[in-house]
Design a protein around this motif. Structure first.
Motif, PDB file in Angstrom:
ATOM      1  N   GLY A 120      85.007-155.361  34.990  1.00  0.00           N
ATOM      2  CA  GLY A 120      85.172-156.810  35.061  1.00  0.00           C
ATOM      3  C   GLY A 120      83.906-157.640  35.168  1.00  0.00           C
ATOM      4  O   GLY A 120      83.990-158.863  35.198  1.00  0.00           O
ATOM      5  N   TYR A 121      82.735-157.041  35.226  1.00  0.00           N
ATOM      6  CA  TYR A 121      81.499-157.828  35.281  1.00  0.00           C
ATOM      7  C   TYR A 121      81.204-158.390  33.887  1.00  0.00           C
ATOM      8  O   TYR A 121      81.365-157.704  32.882  1.00  0.00           O
ATOM      9  N   ALA A 122      80.787-159.655  33.830  1.00  0.00           N
ATOM     10  CA  ALA A 122      80.609-160.329  32.540  1.00  0.00           C
ATOM     11  C   ALA A 122      79.190-160.852  32.382  1.00  0.00           C
ATOM     12  O   ALA A 122      78.559-161.292  33.344  1.00  0.00           O
ATOM     13  N   THR A 123      78.713-160.794  31.153  1.00  0.00           N
ATOM     14  CA  THR A 123      77.451-161.398  30.755  1.00  0.00           C
ATOM     15  C   THR A 123      77.757-162.333  29.599  1.00  0.00           C
ATOM     16  O   THR A 123      78.335-161.916  28.596  1.00  0.00           O
ATOM     17  N   LEU A 124      77.388-163.598  29.742  1.00  0.00           N
ATOM     18  CA  LEU A 124      77.599-164.600  28.705  1.00  0.00           C
ATOM     19  C   LEU A 124      76.240-165.161  28.324  1.00  0.00           C
ATOM     20  O   LEU A 124      75.540-165.730  29.155  1.00  0.00           O
TER      21      LEU A 124
ATOM     22  N   GLU B 106      70.201-167.379  26.250  1.00  0.00           N
ATOM     23  CA  GLU B 106      70.144-167.815  27.653  1.00  0.00           C
ATOM     24  C   GLU B 106      71.370-167.213  28.340  1.00  0.00           C
ATOM     25  O   GLU B 106      72.494-167.606  28.043  1.00  0.00           O
ATOM     26  N   CYS B 107      71.150-166.287  29.264  1.00  0.00           N
ATOM     27  CA  CYS B 107      72.254-165.503  29.812  1.00  0.00           C
ATOM     28  C   CYS B 107      72.654-165.935  31.221  1.00  0.00           C
ATOM     29  O   CYS B 107      71.810-166.342  32.020  1.00  0.00           O
ATOM     30  N   SER B 108      73.955-165.826  31.485  1.00  0.00           N
ATOM     31  CA  SER B 108      74.527-166.014  32.811  1.00  0.00           C
ATOM     32  C   SER B 108      75.362-164.781  33.121  1.00  0.00           C
ATOM     33  O   SER B 108      75.936-164.162  32.228  1.00  0.00           O
ATOM     34  N   TYR B 109      75.445-164.453  34.408  1.00  0.00           N
ATOM     35  CA  TYR B 109      76.132-163.247  34.842  1.00  0.00           C
ATOM     36  C   TYR B 109      77.247-163.621  35.811  1.00  0.00           C
ATOM     37  O   TYR B 109      77.067-164.488  36.659  1.00  0.00           O
TER      38      TYR B 109
ATOM     39  N   MET C 264      74.612-171.629  16.398  1.00  0.00           N
ATOM     40  CA  MET C 264      74.570-171.187  17.790  1.00  0.00           C
ATOM     41  C   MET C 264      75.117-169.760  17.860  1.00  0.00           C
ATOM     42  O   MET C 264      76.135-169.453  17.242  1.00  0.00           O
ATOM     43  N   SER C 265      74.430-168.890  18.604  1.00  0.00           N
ATOM     44  CA  SER C 265      74.928-167.528  18.792  1.00  0.00           C
ATOM     45  C   SER C 265      75.385-167.356  20.235  1.00  0.00           C
ATOM     46  O   SER C 265      74.785-167.896  21.163  1.00  0.00           O
ATOM     47  N   VAL C 266      76.468-166.618  20.399  1.00  0.00           N
ATOM     48  CA  VAL C 266      77.043-166.363  21.713  1.00  0.00           C
ATOM     49  C   VAL C 266      77.334-164.872  21.817  1.00  0.00           C
ATOM     50  O   VAL C 266      77.987-164.298  20.944  1.00  0.00           O
ATOM     51  N   ASP C 267      76.813-164.257  22.872  1.00  0.00           N
ATOM     52  CA  ASP C 267      77.111-162.864  23.195  1.00  0.00           C
ATOM     53  C   ASP C 267      77.987-162.847  24.434  1.00  0.00           C
ATOM     54  O   ASP C 267      77.655-163.492  25.429  1.00  0.00           O
ATOM     55  N   LEU C 268      79.063-162.096  24.368  1.00  0.00           N
ATOM     56  CA  LEU C 268      79.943-161.945  25.515  1.00  0.00           C
ATOM     57  C   LEU C 268      80.170-160.458  25.739  1.00  0.00           C
ATOM     58  O   LEU C 268      80.635-159.762  24.845  1.00  0.00           O
ATOM     59  N   ARG C 269      79.788-160.002  26.920  1.00  0.00           N
ATOM     60  CA  ARG C 269      79.992-158.609  27.307  1.00  0.00           C
ATOM     61  C   ARG C 269      80.753-158.578  28.626  1.00  0.00           C
ATOM     62  O   ARG C 269      80.351-159.241  29.581  1.00  0.00           O
TER      63      ARG C 269
ATOM     64  N   SER D 256      86.521-152.411  28.125  1.00  0.00           N
ATOM     65  CA  SER D 256      85.298-153.209  28.048  1.00  0.00           C
ATOM     66  C   SER D 256      85.306-154.010  26.746  1.00  0.00           C
ATOM     67  O   SER D 256      86.043-153.713  25.811  1.00  0.00           O
ATOM     68  N   PHE D 257      84.477-155.043  26.710  1.00  0.00           N
ATOM     69  CA  PHE D 257      84.453-155.977  25.580  1.00  0.00           C
ATOM     70  C   PHE D 257      82.998-156.352  25.330  1.00  0.00           C
ATOM     71  O   PHE D 257      82.273-156.683  26.261  1.00  0.00           O
ATOM     72  N   SER D 258      82.565-156.282  24.102  1.00  0.00           N
ATOM     73  CA  SER D 258      81.206-156.695  23.751  1.00  0.00           C
ATOM     74  C   SER D 258      81.216-157.224  22.327  1.00  0.00           C
ATOM     75  O   SER D 258      81.459-156.480  21.383  1.00  0.00           O
ATOM     76  N   ARG D 259      80.970-158.519  22.191  1.00  0.00           N
ATOM     77  CA  ARG D 259      80.986-159.148  20.866  1.00  0.00           C
ATOM     78  C   ARG D 259      79.889-160.191  20.772  1.00  0.00           C
ATOM     79  O   ARG D 259      79.476-160.775  21.772  1.00  0.00           O
ATOM     80  N   ARG D 260      79.427-160.436  19.566  1.00  0.00           N
ATOM     81  CA  ARG D 260      78.458-161.491  19.283  1.00  0.00           C
ATOM     82  C   ARG D 260      79.083-162.404  18.241  1.00  0.00           C
ATOM     83  O   ARG D 260      79.591-161.945  17.223  1.00  0.00           O
ATOM     84  N   PHE D 261      79.051-163.704  18.521  1.00  0.00           N
ATOM     85  CA  PHE D 261      79.649-164.685  17.629  1.00  0.00           C
ATOM     86  C   PHE D 261      78.577-165.670  17.172  1.00  0.00           C
ATOM     87  O   PHE D 261      77.630-165.951  17.911  1.00  0.00           O
ATOM     88  N   HIS D 262      78.758-166.198  15.975  1.00  0.00           N
ATOM     89  CA  HIS D 262      77.880-167.253  15.453  1.00  0.00           C
ATOM     90  C   HIS D 262      78.754-168.456  15.123  1.00  0.00           C
ATOM     91  O   HIS D 262      79.792-168.324  14.478  1.00  0.00           O
ATOM     92  N   TYR D 263      78.330-169.621  15.596  1.00  0.00           N
ATOM     93  CA  TYR D 263      79.079-170.849  15.359  1.00  0.00           C
ATOM     94  C   TYR D 263      78.240-171.779  14.502  1.00  0.00           C
ATOM     95  O   TYR D 263      77.067-172.015  14.784  1.00  0.00           O
TER      96      TYR D 263
END
Length: 145
Positions: free
Chosen positions: A77-81, A86-89, A67-72, A33-40
């Motif tokens: 294999g299910y992803a949340t961006l 503002e989230c998309s699945y 801008m902040s981006v969360d990627l889980r 699994s992968f879960s990270r938060r990035f700031h640009y």
């Protein structure tokens, strides 16, 4: 003793046949699994051609606010961006993963848009192929164009 070993070997063979050759439960990274938060903080805007190449790019400029981006991505294999909350699945087959610049990336495609997020957070690329432009986002100042 031989009977115990033979029974164990038969169970292992049946188990391997049931699993097949692909033991991963999730995406191409072995099911982790992968879960990270990035700031640009920095952005470069470019025109984008039909051959997936940027051209006529702006200078790197500072974004305000950042801008902040969360990627889980779950082990299956299910992803949340999420971009600025503002989230998309995405289901496992609705995005691609690969390697570029020596690091793993995740590529989320829409109708005429793509968002590519690098796993180390070094770069995020937003591409609008209908309008013919791309925006490159960085957490550190980067002058590649």
């Amino acid at each position: 003793m031989y009977r115990v070993f033979a029974s164990f070997a038969m169970l292992m063979t049946l188990g391997l046949a049931a699993c097949g050759t692909d033991w991963s439960a999730g995406p191409d990274d072995g099911g982790a699994s992968f879960s990270r938060r990035f700031h640009y903080y920095y952005e470069v805007d470019c025109r984008y051609d039909a051959f997936d190449q940027p051209y006529d790019c702006s200078d790197t400029y500072t974004m305000s606010p950042s801008m902040s981006v969360d990627l889980r991505i779950t082990h299956d294999g299910y992803a949340t961006l999420c971009v600025d909350d503002e989230c998309s699945y995405y289901d496992p087959g609705e995005y691609d993963a690969g390697y570029d610049h020596g690091d793993r990336y995740y590529d989320f495609s829409g109708d005429d848009t793509r968002m590519v997020v690098y796993a180390d957070g070094s770069e995020l690329i937003y591409i609008d192929s209908y309008k013919g432009y791309a925006s490159y986002y960085y957490h550190d100042y980067y002058d590649a164009y």
